[in-house]
Design a protein around this motif. Structure first.
Motif, PDB file in Angstrom:
ATOM      1  N   THR A  37       0.831  -1.201   0.000  1.00  0.00           N
ATOM      2  CA  THR A  37       0.000   0.000   0.000  1.00  0.00           C
ATOM      3  C   THR A  37       0.864   1.249   0.000  1.00  0.00           C
ATOM      4  N   ARG A  54      -6.958   0.822  -6.868  1.00  0.00           N
ATOM      5  CA  ARG A  54      -6.473   0.198  -5.642  1.00  0.00           C
ATOM      6  C   ARG A  54      -6.835   1.029  -4.421  1.00  0.00           C
ATOM      7  N   ASP A  64      -9.205  -0.028  -1.271  1.00  0.00           N
ATOM      8  CA  ASP A  64      -8.680   0.050   0.099  1.00  0.00           C
ATOM      9  C   ASP A  64      -9.528   0.973   0.969  1.00  0.00           C
ATOM     10  N   VAL A  68      -5.082   5.033   4.685  1.00  0.00           N
ATOM     11  CA  VAL A  68      -5.806   4.950   3.414  1.00  0.00           C
ATOM     12  C   VAL A  68      -6.890   6.022   3.339  1.00  0.00           C
TER      13      VAL A  68
END
Length: 204
Positions: A82, A106, A110, A144
């Motif tokens: 990540t 992505r 997430d 995130v």
């Protein structure tokens, strides 16, 4: 249980996601040459140091990781993937480019996973808070979410790369003139380097 490498870091990104990216250091161009996240305990220590975990949450995660080292190692590997994706995404913006569709997809996935473990609480206004549900991925969720928030609300034109190292930051100066991640570190070092170079030039 925090490591010395983590607590020596300067949190200069202006955003939790950028501070997470900045856990790798090195020159402005090329690959990083140092990484403070060498084990799951480092990830927990960094999250506590950056204010993403409480002391009680960090203690619980350390205990859970000791009980299941395989899952802790897998979570660290996921966190490093990540970080790499966030690095690519925000470094593209810092250099005037655009993130790839893959990086955006992505981050979307997430963020959806992270929000599924959050709840809205009222503390002078409504804000997301993160449930401690026994998941070793808990340190990653606010990172995130911070990345998605920065990407969607900006200011994207103020995301910059340090002129002397690979750190990224949000330039919050009034005239948008910030060039260094920190004047105490890279700014001073670069000024000294230029001064020495000038003194070394032959006089006519």
């Amino acid at each position: 249980m925090e490591t010395a490498g983590v607590t020596r870091m300067r949190l200069v990104g202006g955003n939790l996601a950028l501070d997470f990216v900045n856990t790798r250091s090195g020159p402005p161009a090329g690959p990083p040459d140092d990484d403070v996240l060498t084990g799951y305990p480092d990830l927990v220590a960094w999250a506590r140091y950056a204010g993403a975990l409480t002391e009680a949450e960090a203690a619980t995660l350390h205990r859970l990781a000791r009980d299941d080292p395989g899952r802790a190692q897998a979570t660290l590997a996921r966190s490093l993937r990540t970080r790499k994706q966030l690095d690519e995404l925000f470094r593209a913006l810092a250099t005037g480019g655009r993130p790839s569709a893959r990086a955006l997809a992505r981050l979307r996935d997430d963020e959806a996973e992270a929000i599924g473990h959050a709840q809205l609480e009222h503390e002078g206004g409504y804000a997301w808070s993160w449930r401690h549900d026994g998941s070793l991925a808990r340190p990653l969720r606010p990172v995130v979410h911070a990345a998605a928030g920065l990407l969607t609300t900006g200011p994207l034109d103020r995301i910059k790369g340090c002129g002397a190292c690979r750190f990224l930051f949000v330039d919050e100066s009034k005239n948008r003139s910030r060039r260094w991640c920190s004047m105490e570190d890279c700014g001073t070092t670069e000024k000294i380097r230029r001064y020495v170079a000038r003194r070394a030039r032959p006089t006519r």
